[in-house]
Design an enzyme around this catalytic site. Structure first.
Site, PDB file in Angstrom:
ATOM      1  N   GLU A   1       0.848  -1.200   0.000  1.00 40.67           N
ATOM      2  CA  GLU A   1       0.000   0.000   0.000  1.00 40.67           C
ATOM      3  C   GLU A   1       0.885   1.252   0.000  1.00 40.67           C
ATOM      4  OE1 GLU A   1      -2.214   0.523   3.671  1.00 40.67           O
ATOM      5  OE2 GLU A   1      -3.867   1.499   2.630  1.00 40.67           O
TER       6      GLU A   1
ATOM      7  N   LYS B   1      -9.586   1.118  -2.527  1.00 43.36           N
ATOM      8  CA  LYS B   1      -9.797   0.574  -1.169  1.00 43.36           C
ATOM      9  C   LYS B   1     -11.214   0.904  -0.682  1.00 43.36           C
ATOM     10  CE  LYS B   1      -7.473   0.669   3.382  1.00 43.36           C
ATOM     11  NZ  LYS B   1      -6.411   1.354   4.156  1.00 43.36           N
TER      12      LYS B   1
ATOM     13  N   CYS C   1      -5.080  -3.549   2.502  1.00 46.99           N
ATOM     14  CA  CYS C   1      -4.802  -3.342   3.925  1.00 46.99           C
ATOM     15  C   CYS C   1      -6.010  -3.571   4.845  1.00 46.99           C
ATOM     16  CB  CYS C   1      -4.184  -1.947   4.114  1.00 46.99           C
ATOM     17  SG  CYS C   1      -3.254  -1.817   5.664  1.00 46.99           S
TER      18      CYS C   1
HETATM   19  N1  LIG Z   1      -3.253   0.465   8.168  1.00 49.81           N
HETATM   20  C1  LIG Z   1      -4.396  -0.135   7.847  1.00 49.81           C
HETATM   21  O1  LIG Z   1      -5.089   0.245   6.912  1.00 49.81           O
HETATM   22  C2  LIG Z   1      -4.883  -1.302   8.640  1.00 49.81           C
HETATM   23  C3  LIG Z   1      -4.243  -1.705   9.911  1.00 49.81           C
HETATM   24  O2  LIG Z   1      -3.126  -1.323  10.259  1.00 49.81           O
HETATM   25  C4  LIG Z   1      -5.035  -2.610  10.746  1.00 49.81           C
HETATM   26  O3  LIG Z   1      -6.118  -3.046  10.314  1.00 49.81           O
HETATM   27  O4  LIG Z   1      -4.633  -2.900  11.879  1.00 49.81           O
END
Ligand SMILES: NC(=O)CC(=O)C(=O)O
Length: 265
Positions: free
Chosen positions: A40, A110, A151
């Site tokens: 990401e 996302k 993520c």
């Molecule tokens: N950083 C994210 O988008 C997600 C994350 O760090 C988590 O779900 O814990």
């Protein structure tokens, strides 16, 4: 198909980040990978809520990875970048996938935004600067139906079930998972998504400190549909590779037909 997960430590310098990403993609191509996956926010992870210059889908970020895919003859999943959003306050957090010919093969925005306050540990309100995507995507990558996600999406099993129902055999998760949550949740969630959907999971993470105060967990990994970790990156800017065996996946689905045995839609 041989896949490589590329683990980065992106900073507030896009050209530097792209240079490091290019080096890892060259390493992936050199060890025979067919597909390489970046994490990401390859373009920017630094102070401020968003990249100084969000880009359109066909901007310099896209052109860089299209050219790289073509030059290396590699499928490139370019993690995600800050795409120009619907208004001045918001971007999209967007994935681009390029074929070895350099064509844009898929895009994904996302869907689930990271709005989390854990006292003294995590304070993040992604929705203040990012607009959510609305569309699930199963892309054709080298002939293999591949579900896209980013993520925080990882925490929403219904997204991955939708991707599996829509035919995905591989689930890709570019991430910048936080250290605080990652050390307890990252591997468990990835392996759960692999087992429950009987899919390969290919997850590339950011690693280490990012300005001003964010630390990412790393541990990029490839997991098979049985839930076995096939490859895991060490705590460094590097790659890890594994072989995806679609015949093994179909055998697992045949012998333990939990996807076929579903009773709810
Ligand atoms: N950083 C994210 O988008 C997600 C994350 O760090 C988590 O779900 O814990």
């Amino acid at each position: 198909m041989r896949v490589a997960v590329c683990q980065l430590n992106s900073r507030d310098d896009r050209d530097h980040n792209l240079g490091v990403a290019r080096g890892l993609l060259e390493r992936a191509a050199a060890v025979g990978a067919d597909l390489a996956v970046l994490p990401e926010y390859v373009d920017y992870l630094g102070p401020g809520k968003t990249a100084p210059k969000p880009e359109p889908i066909d901007g310099e970020f896209a052109q860089f990875f299209a050219r790289t895919a073509r030059e290396l003859g590699l499928w490139v999943h370019a993690g995600s970048f800050h795409e120009v959003g619907p208004d001045d306050e918001h971007t999209y957090n967007t994935t681009l996938v390029f074929s070895p010919g350099g064509e844009l093969a898929a895009t994904y925005r996302k869907i689930h935004l990271y709005d989390v306050e854990i006292a003294g540990r995590v304070s993040y309100q992604e929705s203040r600067s990012v607009s959510p995507g609305e569309r699930t995507v199963v892309a054709d990558i080298a002939g293999i139906p591949t579900g896209l996600s980013i993520c925080y999406d990882l925490r929403f099993p219904e997204l991955y079930r939708r991707l599996a129902i829509d035919g995905a055999r591989v689930l890709v998760v570019p991430a910048a998972f936080m250290m605080h949550t990652g050390r307890d949740h990252w591997e468990v969630l990835l392996r759960a998504r692999a087992i429950e959907n009987q899919c390969y999971v290919v997850a590339a993470g950011q690693i280490g400190d990012h300005e001003p105060s964010r630390t990412c967990f790393g541990r990029s990994m490839v997991i098979d549909p049985w839930g076995t970790v096939l490859a895991q990156a060490p705590d460094d800017v590097t790659i890890a590779t594994a072989e995806l065996d679609l015949a093994r996946l179909e055998k697992i689905r045949e012998e333990l037909p939990s996807l076929a045995n579903r009773r709810l839609p």
